[in-house]
Design a protein around this motif. Structure first.
Motif, PDB file in Angstrom:
ATOM      1  N   ARG A 184      28.951  55.547  43.658  1.00  0.00           N
ATOM      2  CA  ARG A 184      29.630  56.691  43.163  1.00  0.00           C
ATOM      3  C   ARG A 184      29.310  56.991  41.612  1.00  0.00           C
ATOM      4  O   ARG A 184      29.029  57.991  41.258  1.00  0.00           O
ATOM      5  CB  ARG A 184      31.194  56.627  43.203  1.00  0.00           C
ATOM      6  CG  ARG A 184      31.465  56.851  44.795  1.00  0.00           C
ATOM      7  CD  ARG A 184      33.141  56.405  45.184  1.00  0.00           C
ATOM      8  NE  ARG A 184      33.434  55.279  44.735  1.00  0.00           N
ATOM      9  CZ  ARG A 184      33.291  54.225  45.417  1.00  0.00           C
ATOM     10  NH1 ARG A 184      32.674  53.952  46.834  1.00  0.00           N
ATOM     11  NH2 ARG A 184      33.623  52.836  45.414  1.00  0.00           N
ATOM     12  N   VAL A 185      29.148  55.799  40.994  1.00  0.00           N
ATOM     13  CA  VAL A 185      28.961  55.733  39.567  1.00  0.00           C
ATOM     14  C   VAL A 185      27.676  55.096  39.290  1.00  0.00           C
ATOM     15  O   VAL A 185      27.529  53.891  39.601  1.00  0.00           O
ATOM     16  CB  VAL A 185      30.005  55.119  38.564  1.00  0.00           C
ATOM     17  CG1 VAL A 185      29.716  55.096  37.147  1.00  0.00           C
ATOM     18  CG2 VAL A 185      31.155  55.811  38.869  1.00  0.00           C
ATOM     19  N   LEU A 209      18.627  62.546  41.574  1.00  0.00           N
ATOM     20  CA  LEU A 209      18.713  63.968  41.115  1.00  0.00           C
ATOM     21  C   LEU A 209      19.596  64.698  42.065  1.00  0.00           C
ATOM     22  O   LEU A 209      20.621  65.275  41.569  1.00  0.00           O
ATOM     23  CB  LEU A 209      17.564  64.513  40.538  1.00  0.00           C
ATOM     24  CG  LEU A 209      17.017  64.129  39.257  1.00  0.00           C
ATOM     25  CD1 LEU A 209      15.963  64.649  38.707  1.00  0.00           C
ATOM     26  CD2 LEU A 209      18.170  63.749  38.117  1.00  0.00           C
ATOM     27  N   ASP A 210      19.131  64.865  43.348  1.00  0.00           N
ATOM     28  CA  ASP A 210      19.661  65.685  44.227  1.00  0.00           C
ATOM     29  C   ASP A 210      21.454  65.396  44.465  1.00  0.00           C
ATOM     30  O   ASP A 210      22.239  65.997  44.600  1.00  0.00           O
ATOM     31  CB  ASP A 210      19.252  65.691  45.795  1.00  0.00           C
ATOM     32  CG  ASP A 210      17.848  66.336  45.350  1.00  0.00           C
ATOM     33  OD1 ASP A 210      17.577  67.130  44.536  1.00  0.00           O
ATOM     34  OD2 ASP A 210      16.915  66.206  46.544  1.00  0.00           O
ATOM     35  N   ARG A 211      21.575  63.974  44.671  1.00  0.00           N
ATOM     36  CA  ARG A 211      22.882  63.622  44.587  1.00  0.00           C
ATOM     37  C   ARG A 211      23.765  63.933  43.549  1.00  0.00           C
ATOM     38  O   ARG A 211      24.917  64.103  43.582  1.00  0.00           O
ATOM     39  CB  ARG A 211      22.758  62.162  44.925  1.00  0.00           C
ATOM     40  CG  ARG A 211      22.396  61.653  46.572  1.00  0.00           C
ATOM     41  CD  ARG A 211      22.478  60.263  46.692  1.00  0.00           C
ATOM     42  NE  ARG A 211      24.037  60.030  46.904  1.00  0.00           N
ATOM     43  CZ  ARG A 211      24.724  60.302  48.026  1.00  0.00           C
ATOM     44  NH1 ARG A 211      24.036  60.608  49.281  1.00  0.00           N
ATOM     45  NH2 ARG A 211      25.942  59.833  48.205  1.00  0.00           N
ATOM     46  N   LYS A 238      27.860  64.090  44.068  1.00  0.00           N
ATOM     47  CA  LYS A 238      28.142  62.916  45.183  1.00  0.00           C
ATOM     48  C   LYS A 238      28.100  61.737  44.268  1.00  0.00           C
ATOM     49  O   LYS A 238      28.446  60.581  44.453  1.00  0.00           O
ATOM     50  CB  LYS A 238      27.178  62.900  46.150  1.00  0.00           C
ATOM     51  CG  LYS A 238      27.090  63.788  47.172  1.00  0.00           C
ATOM     52  CD  LYS A 238      26.249  63.769  48.246  1.00  0.00           C
ATOM     53  CE  LYS A 238      26.347  65.089  49.306  1.00  0.00           C
ATOM     54  NZ  LYS A 238      25.405  64.865  50.383  1.00  0.00           N
ATOM     55  N   THR A 239      27.065  61.546  43.153  1.00  0.00           N
ATOM     56  CA  THR A 239      27.027  60.399  42.379  1.00  0.00           C
ATOM     57  C   THR A 239      27.338  60.750  40.736  1.00  0.00           C
ATOM     58  O   THR A 239      26.752  61.918  40.171  1.00  0.00           O
ATOM     59  CB  THR A 239      25.714  59.727  42.519  1.00  0.00           C
ATOM     60  OG1 THR A 239      25.521  59.507  43.815  1.00  0.00           O
ATOM     61  CG2 THR A 239      25.373  58.480  41.432  1.00  0.00           C
ATOM     62  N   PRO A 298      17.854  55.114  47.519  1.00  0.00           N
ATOM     63  CA  PRO A 298      16.727  55.901  46.859  1.00  0.00           C
ATOM     64  C   PRO A 298      16.122  55.229  45.604  1.00  0.00           C
ATOM     65  O   PRO A 298      17.025  54.746  44.723  1.00  0.00           O
ATOM     66  CB  PRO A 298      17.364  57.295  46.314  1.00  0.00           C
ATOM     67  CG  PRO A 298      18.691  57.397  47.360  1.00  0.00           C
ATOM     68  CD  PRO A 298      19.014  56.098  47.616  1.00  0.00           C
ATOM     69  N   HIS A 299      14.857  55.142  45.672  1.00  0.00           N
ATOM     70  CA  HIS A 299      14.044  54.552  44.441  1.00  0.00           C
ATOM     71  C   HIS A 299      12.823  55.306  44.281  1.00  0.00           C
ATOM     72  O   HIS A 299      12.233  56.237  45.102  1.00  0.00           O
ATOM     73  CB  HIS A 299      13.759  52.981  44.702  1.00  0.00           C
ATOM     74  CG  HIS A 299      13.139  52.692  45.687  1.00  0.00           C
ATOM     75  ND1 HIS A 299      13.619  52.437  47.046  1.00  0.00           N
ATOM     76  CD2 HIS A 299      11.972  52.469  46.108  1.00  0.00           C
ATOM     77  CE1 HIS A 299      12.793  52.211  47.860  1.00  0.00           C
ATOM     78  NE2 HIS A 299      11.724  52.336  47.510  1.00  0.00           N
TER      79      HIS A 299
END
Length: 251
Positions: free
Chosen positions: A133-134, A147-149, A154-155, A206-207
């Motif tokens: 979340r963070v 970036l999308d999240r 969401k983040t 994701p990475h």
């Protein structure tokens, strides 16, 4: 066949060391004012790390007197665009597209491979992206894979000025994960923090997997010369990267 022979000859000429006594040519290399060892860092005002070892070897062979100019990340991109530096390291064609828009940038072939990913506490490995979340990162770095999240809410992104503080925050749970170079994070955990394994790379999150390159807006000739030098110095470059751990944990 003639074209192949000509190409080989050109590469040999470009990559061959300069003869002793050749006049040094100044080459201003813009570098990040950031602790990112073993890839690069500033120690007592000196630029150090695998990147310097590689660039110094190139400069010595090709007769360049390299001047390293450390700058904050955002200013370094500005200096690249306005031509105040000859070349920049590191760079990547995917970085700072908005800043580079409308400017012709020349890139070298890949120099050092990297994986930027999320370091989490061992107990949280495998919990999935929704558990982050963070997300923390070093100030000035963009977690492209997230970036999308982040845009979707969401983040939440939290920046930190230093890698050591970023990893400590992740280790004690102040943030859910630290987005960083896996090689650099592994080195910092094992050395300056003396906390090996306190956080680990979660490859299921994701990475980004890519390469650091040398770039320039004004010295396409140097980029071509550097590429030719790398072709005939692959073993030498590999030794530098392996001995310094510049690609640790990414294979």
């Amino acid at each position: 066949m003639r074209r192949l022979c000509a190409l080989v000859l050109i590469l040999m000429v470009l990559a061959a060391p300069w003869p002793a006594g050749a006049a040094d040519k100044e080459l201003v290399v813009g570098v990040e004012e950031l602790e990112y060892y073993p890839i690069y860092a500033l120690r007592d005002g000196d630029y150090v790390g695998a990147a310097r070892e590689i660039l110094d070897a190139f400069g010595k062979d090709r007769g360049y007197r390299i001047v390293y100019r450390p700058l904050p990340i955002k200013r370094l991109f500005a200096e690249l665009i306005n031509g105040s530096i000859d070349v920049k390291f590191p760079d990547n064609a995917q970085w700072a597209g908005d800043v580079k828009q409308g400017t012709k940038v020349y890139y070298s072939q890949p120099v050092i491979a990297y994986v930027d990913g999320v370091m989490v506490r061992p107990a949280n490995k495998g919990l999935g992206a929704d558990s982050v979340r963070v997300l923390g990162t070093v100030a000035g770095f963009t977690p492209f894979a997230w970036l999308d999240r982040i845009k979707a809410g969401k983040t939440q992104l939290k920046e930190n000025p230093r890698m050591e503080l970023l990893l400590k925050q992740a280790a004690v749970g102040h943030i859910d994960g630290a987005y960083a170079s896996v090689a650099v994070a592994s080195y910092v955990l094992a050395t300056s923090l003396a906390m090996p394994g306190a956080v680990v790379f979660d490859s299921d999150l994701p990475h980004s997997r890519d390469f650091y390159q040398l770039s320039s807006t004004r010295r396409a000739d140097v980029i071509a010369e550097f590429d030719a030098w790398m072709v005939v110095n692959q073993a030498r470059i590999k030794f530098i990267k392996e001995s310094m751990g510049a690609e640790r944990g990414i294979h």
